[in-house]
Design a protein around this motif. Sequence first.
Motif, short mmCIF file in Angstrom:
data_model
loop_
_atom_site.label_atom_id
_atom_site.label_comp_id
_atom_site.label_asym_id
_atom_site.label_seq_id
_atom_site.Cartn_x
_atom_site.Cartn_y
_atom_site.Cartn_z
N SER A 246 0.83 -1.20 0.00
CA SER A 246 0.00 0.00 0.00
C SER A 246 0.86 1.26 0.00
O SER A 246 2.00 1.24 0.50
CB SER A 246 -0.90 0.04 1.24
OG SER A 246 -1.80 -1.05 1.25
N ARG B 149 0.04 5.80 0.24
CA ARG B 149 -0.92 6.88 0.25
C ARG B 149 -0.28 8.13 -0.34
O ARG B 149 0.73 8.61 0.18
CB ARG B 149 -1.42 7.20 1.66
CG ARG B 149 -2.59 8.20 1.64
CD ARG B 149 -3.19 8.45 2.99
NE ARG B 149 -2.43 9.41 3.77
CZ ARG B 149 -2.96 10.17 4.74
NH1 ARG B 149 -4.25 10.07 5.01
NH2 ARG B 149 -2.20 11.00 5.41
N ARG C 54 -9.70 -1.06 -4.97
CA ARG C 54 -8.34 -1.08 -4.42
C ARG C 54 -7.86 0.30 -4.01
O ARG C 54 -7.07 0.43 -3.06
CB ARG C 54 -7.36 -1.66 -5.46
CG ARG C 54 -7.67 -3.07 -5.89
CD ARG C 54 -6.56 -3.64 -6.78
NE ARG C 54 -6.40 -2.88 -8.01
CZ ARG C 54 -5.27 -2.27 -8.36
NH1 ARG C 54 -4.20 -2.31 -7.58
NH2 ARG C 54 -5.19 -1.61 -9.51
N GLN D 159 -5.42 6.72 -1.43
CA GLN D 159 -4.98 5.52 -0.73
C GLN D 159 -4.98 4.38 -1.72
O GLN D 159 -6.02 4.07 -2.32
CB GLN D 159 -5.92 5.21 0.44
CG GLN D 159 -5.58 3.93 1.18
CD GLN D 159 -4.27 4.00 1.92
OE1 GLN D 159 -3.94 5.01 2.53
NE2 GLN D 159 -3.49 2.93 1.86
N ASP E 219 -4.21 0.43 -2.23
CA ASP E 219 -4.00 -0.88 -1.60
C ASP E 219 -3.93 -1.97 -2.65
O ASP E 219 -4.34 -1.76 -3.80
CB ASP E 219 -5.15 -1.16 -0.61
CG ASP E 219 -5.24 -0.14 0.49
OD1 ASP E 219 -6.36 0.28 0.82
OD2 ASP E 219 -4.18 0.24 1.03
N SER E 220 -3.44 -3.11 -2.24
CA SER E 220 -3.33 -4.27 -3.15
C SER E 220 -2.67 -3.87 -4.47
O SER E 220 -3.16 -4.20 -5.56
CB SER E 220 -4.72 -4.87 -3.42
OG SER E 220 -5.34 -5.26 -2.21
#
Length: 115
Positions: free
Chosen positions: A17, A19, A66, A81, A83-84
């Motif tokens: 991840s 951000r 995601r 953000q 993720d994955s």
Amino acid sequence: QVQLVESGGGLVQPGGSLRLSCVVSGTIFSRNVMAWYRQTPGNQREWVATITSGGSTVYATAVKGRFTISRDNAENTVYLQMDSLKPEDTAIYYCHANQYGSQYWGQGTQVTVAS
């Protein structure tokens, strides 16, 4: 003078991840429609996600589920953000602001997803 400054990019392993942040100055941030785009060498800039002044969000199919776009009007900041993360997410990510038809871009931040 309108300025958009991105940060938060870097190298991350697949499945990880990150951000991203984009701080905006010189505009009435709360009235802006904010978006994130990305670009890889030799390709056109690709839209990733948008958040309206009212907080409604829309995502590209490739990142839906995601990535999450959000905003903090008190901090004049928009976030992404991620993720994955997948290797195909590797790109330069750009912040974009649209205020009543006037459009502004940040300088971009590199995201590299690799093991």
